[in-house]
Design an enzyme around this catalytic site. Structure first.
Site, mmCIF file in Angstrom:
data_model
loop_
_atom_site.group_PDB
_atom_site.id
_atom_site.type_symbol
_atom_site.label_atom_id
_atom_site.label_comp_id
_atom_site.label_asym_id
_atom_site.label_seq_id
_atom_site.Cartn_x
_atom_site.Cartn_y
_atom_site.Cartn_z
ATOM 1 N N TYR A 1 84.393 -1.318 42.553
ATOM 2 C CA TYR A 1 85.295 -1.011 41.468
ATOM 3 C C TYR A 1 84.972 0.723 41.238
ATOM 4 O O TYR A 1 85.756 1.157 40.497
ATOM 5 C CB TYR A 1 84.993 -1.792 40.328
ATOM 6 C CG TYR A 1 85.273 -3.272 40.895
ATOM 7 C CD1 TYR A 1 86.778 -3.998 40.745
ATOM 8 C CD2 TYR A 1 84.218 -4.304 40.996
ATOM 9 C CE1 TYR A 1 87.022 -5.222 41.029
ATOM 10 C CE2 TYR A 1 84.696 -5.686 41.431
ATOM 11 C CZ TYR A 1 85.744 -6.154 41.321
ATOM 12 O OH TYR A 1 86.112 -7.249 41.765
ATOM 13 N N GLU B 1 77.007 -19.198 59.459
ATOM 14 C CA GLU B 1 78.258 -19.088 58.886
ATOM 15 C C GLU B 1 78.946 -17.588 59.476
ATOM 16 O O GLU B 1 80.115 -17.601 60.012
ATOM 17 C CB GLU B 1 78.350 -18.377 57.309
ATOM 18 C CG GLU B 1 78.008 -19.768 56.299
ATOM 19 C CD GLU B 1 79.316 -20.356 56.221
ATOM 20 O OE1 GLU B 1 80.275 -20.383 56.618
ATOM 21 O OE2 GLU B 1 79.470 -21.298 55.365
ATOM 22 N N ARG C 1 85.964 -13.262 37.089
ATOM 23 C CA ARG C 1 86.609 -14.804 36.701
ATOM 24 C C ARG C 1 87.474 -14.279 35.297
ATOM 25 O O ARG C 1 88.471 -14.921 35.012
ATOM 26 C CB ARG C 1 85.733 -15.749 36.501
ATOM 27 C CG ARG C 1 85.285 -16.242 38.104
ATOM 28 C CD ARG C 1 84.097 -17.019 38.046
ATOM 29 N NE ARG C 1 83.697 -17.137 39.470
ATOM 30 C CZ ARG C 1 82.573 -17.976 39.606
ATOM 31 N NH1 ARG C 1 82.008 -18.738 38.754
ATOM 32 N NH2 ARG C 1 82.356 -17.959 41.006
ATOM 33 N N CYS D 1 91.726 -19.936 43.914
ATOM 34 C CA CYS D 1 91.198 -20.233 42.652
ATOM 35 C C CYS D 1 92.034 -19.389 41.747
ATOM 36 O O CYS D 1 92.138 -19.857 40.415
ATOM 37 C CB CYS D 1 89.670 -19.698 42.678
ATOM 38 S SG CYS D 1 89.644 -18.075 43.071
ATOM 39 N N ARG E 1 80.940 -23.592 41.655
ATOM 40 C CA ARG E 1 81.390 -23.598 43.206
ATOM 41 C C ARG E 1 80.405 -23.914 44.246
ATOM 42 O O ARG E 1 80.322 -23.254 45.368
ATOM 43 C CB ARG E 1 81.913 -21.892 43.452
ATOM 44 C CG ARG E 1 83.239 -21.816 42.561
ATOM 45 C CD ARG E 1 83.974 -20.761 43.221
ATOM 46 N NE ARG E 1 84.732 -19.893 42.399
ATOM 47 C CZ ARG E 1 85.838 -20.210 41.599
ATOM 48 N NH1 ARG E 1 86.060 -21.455 41.660
ATOM 49 N NH2 ARG E 1 86.559 -19.585 40.751
ATOM 50 N N SER F 1 81.856 -7.720 40.688
ATOM 51 C CA SER F 1 82.121 -7.492 39.357
ATOM 52 C C SER F 1 80.814 -7.356 38.384
ATOM 53 O O SER F 1 80.549 -6.579 37.546
ATOM 54 C CB SER F 1 83.306 -8.465 38.604
ATOM 55 O OG SER F 1 82.520 -9.879 39.009
ATOM 56 N N LYS G 1 79.083 -15.735 51.630
ATOM 57 C CA LYS G 1 79.520 -15.571 50.136
ATOM 58 C C LYS G 1 78.636 -16.505 49.349
ATOM 59 O O LYS G 1 78.967 -17.931 49.485
ATOM 60 C CB LYS G 1 80.984 -15.942 50.042
ATOM 61 C CG LYS G 1 81.287 -15.767 48.503
ATOM 62 C CD LYS G 1 82.838 -15.729 48.175
ATOM 63 C CE LYS G 1 83.273 -15.761 46.974
ATOM 64 N NZ LYS G 1 84.665 -16.096 46.569
ATOM 65 N N LYS H 1 78.324 -10.875 50.295
ATOM 66 C CA LYS H 1 78.796 -10.656 48.995
ATOM 67 C C LYS H 1 78.042 -11.629 48.175
ATOM 68 O O LYS H 1 77.769 -12.795 48.393
ATOM 69 C CB LYS H 1 80.252 -10.999 48.705
ATOM 70 C CG LYS H 1 80.856 -11.137 47.565
ATOM 71 C CD LYS H 1 82.336 -11.613 47.489
ATOM 72 C CE LYS H 1 82.700 -12.117 46.203
ATOM 73 N NZ LYS H 1 83.651 -12.721 46.048
ATOM 74 N N CYS I 1 88.614 -23.220 44.287
ATOM 75 C CA CYS I 1 89.329 -22.467 45.756
ATOM 76 C C CYS I 1 89.886 -23.523 46.665
ATOM 77 O O CYS I 1 90.273 -22.862 47.746
ATOM 78 C CB CYS I 1 88.150 -21.800 46.316
ATOM 79 S SG CYS I 1 87.383 -20.631 44.959
HETATM 80 C C1 PBG Z 1 88.061 -15.719 44.841
HETATM 81 C C2 PBG Z 1 86.970 -14.450 44.720
HETATM 82 C C3 PBG Z 1 86.156 -14.296 43.952
HETATM 83 C C4 PBG Z 1 85.537 -12.829 44.102
HETATM 84 C C5 PBG Z 1 86.182 -12.368 45.148
HETATM 85 N N1 PBG Z 1 87.153 -13.443 45.435
HETATM 86 C C6 PBG Z 1 85.547 -15.132 42.769
HETATM 87 C C7 PBG Z 1 84.664 -16.397 42.909
HETATM 88 O O1 PBG Z 1 84.512 -16.862 44.052
HETATM 89 O O2 PBG Z 1 84.690 -16.994 41.856
HETATM 90 C C8 PBG Z 1 84.376 -12.235 43.181
HETATM 91 C C9 PBG Z 1 84.668 -10.801 43.274
HETATM 92 C C10 PBG Z 1 83.771 -10.006 41.964
HETATM 93 O O3 PBG Z 1 83.106 -10.739 41.309
HETATM 94 O O4 PBG Z 1 83.877 -8.968 41.888
HETATM 95 N N2 PBG Z 1 87.199 -16.809 45.243
#
Ligand code: PBG
Length: 327
Positions: free
Chosen positions: A315, A235, A207, A124, A219, A276, A197, A250, A132
């Site tokens: 973070y 999964e 993003r 991505c 997504r 994030s 995820k 996650k 992705c």
């Molecule tokens: C890539 C990816 C993402 C995150 C980790 N790897 C973004 C997404 O899936 O849109 C998110 C990490 C975060 O929000 O800190 N696919």
């Protein structure tokens, strides 16, 4: 059988920090924290990410400064995200041996030989449409994407990655990456699979940082529906069968129940990603004086660990590690 009040008084063991300290069930060790790092093209760069106060995007020549500070605090691993010079429909920069993550790996390996280097394997950040995988019309195609992910993982391994972490959520990608790595002589490189995820609103700030928002749609056709807990175990099972060495859940805090069930269902190391949006919410409320940032950070990390995470991607890794080392 436990006795009754007033013989039993749970407060006795809470009376002083001396006592609380020795009966504490869960501790966060600095080495269980992994720091995500964003790497951008150019030199001399440390760009602020507006939606993630305190997080910067580093150019390759400076990324070791940030990683080194985390290492000094006791953090022993980082996960790299690259923002490439150019993007295209299939994300070719993702497997370029001259790519941004590949260059960052070389720099970090040289400057911090004892730091474990993990790479996020996904397209991505590298595709001009921000999805992705590769498209047919507006559909993200599963099978043609697998080969590209395997190439990306092999390129990361060749550049020195200790661990590769696929986050794309294509079916079969762990197996495809395992075969790719084995075929290229990297049978010792482990896979940390983003097994569970969810399609989450909490990825918004990432993003911005990674410039990876999809240009159309969302997504939800590949990431999981946050309503589904049992599906998480499917999964998980699938990724283990395909050879995942470690698995991830996650986002972390909204999914502690899933984390606990994943922990109970397998015997590989389990990671959780405090993403994030989880970071941004704590920062924003802390900056406005609504909560005590450090206390809330420590509480969330402890809860994520208590729910079953061996490793936490956060973070907050550096500052939390500094406190954890003395707790
Ligand atoms: C890539 C990816 C993402 C995150 C980790 N790897 C973004 C997404 O899936 O849109 C998110 C990490 C975060 O929000 O800190 N696919």
């Amino acid at each position: 059988m436990p006795g009754e009040f007033p013989t039993v008084r749970p407060r006795r063991l809470r009376a002083t920090e001396r006592l609380r300290n020795i009966v504490r069930e869960t501790r966060v060790h600095p080495a269980s924290l992994m720091l995500p790092l964003f790497v951008v093209p150019g030199t001399g760069k440390a760009e602020e990410v507006s939606s993630m106060p305190g997080v910067k995007r580093w150019s390759v020549d400076r990324v070791s400064e940030e990683a080194g500070r985390a290492y000094d605090a006791g953090v022993r691993s980082v996960i790299l995200f690259g923002i490439p010079e150019s993007k295209d429909a299939s994300g070719t920069q993702a497997w370029s041996d001259e790519g941004i993550v590949q260059k960052a790996l070389a720099a970090l390996r040289k400057d911090l030989p004892d730091l474990t280097l993990v790479t996020d394997v996904c397209l991505c950040e590298y595709t001009d449409h921000g999805h992705c995988g590769v498209l047919r019309g507006e559909e993200v195609q599963n099978d043609p994407t697998l080969e590209l992910l395997a190439r990306e993982a092999v390129s990361h391994a060749r550049a020195g990655a200790d661990v590769v972490a696929p986050s794309d959520m294509m079916d079969g990608r762990v197996g495809a990456i395992r075969r790719g790595l084995d075929g290229a002589g990297f049978e010792e490189v482990p896979i940390l699979s983003y097994a569970v995820k969810y399609a989450s609103g909490f990825y918004g700030p990432f993003r911005d940082a990674a410039e990876s928002a999809p240009s159309f749609g969302d997504r939800r056709s590949y990431q999981m529906d946050p309503a589904n807990g049992r599906e998480a175990l499917r999964e998980l099972e699938q990724d283990l069968v395909e050879g995942a060495d470690m698995v991830m859940v996650k986002p972390a805090l909204p999914n502690l129940d899933v984390l606990a069930s994943v922990r109970a269902a397998c015997n590989v190391p389990v990671a959780a990603y405090q993403v994030s949006g989880e970071y941004a919410m704590i920062k924003a409320a802390g900056e406005r004086g609504m909560i005590e940032e450090e206390r809330v950070v420590d509480e969330t990390l402890t809860a994520i660990r208590r729910a079953g995470a061996d490793l936490i991607l956060t973070y907050f890794a550096e500052s939390a590690a500094r406190r954890a080392a003395w707790s």
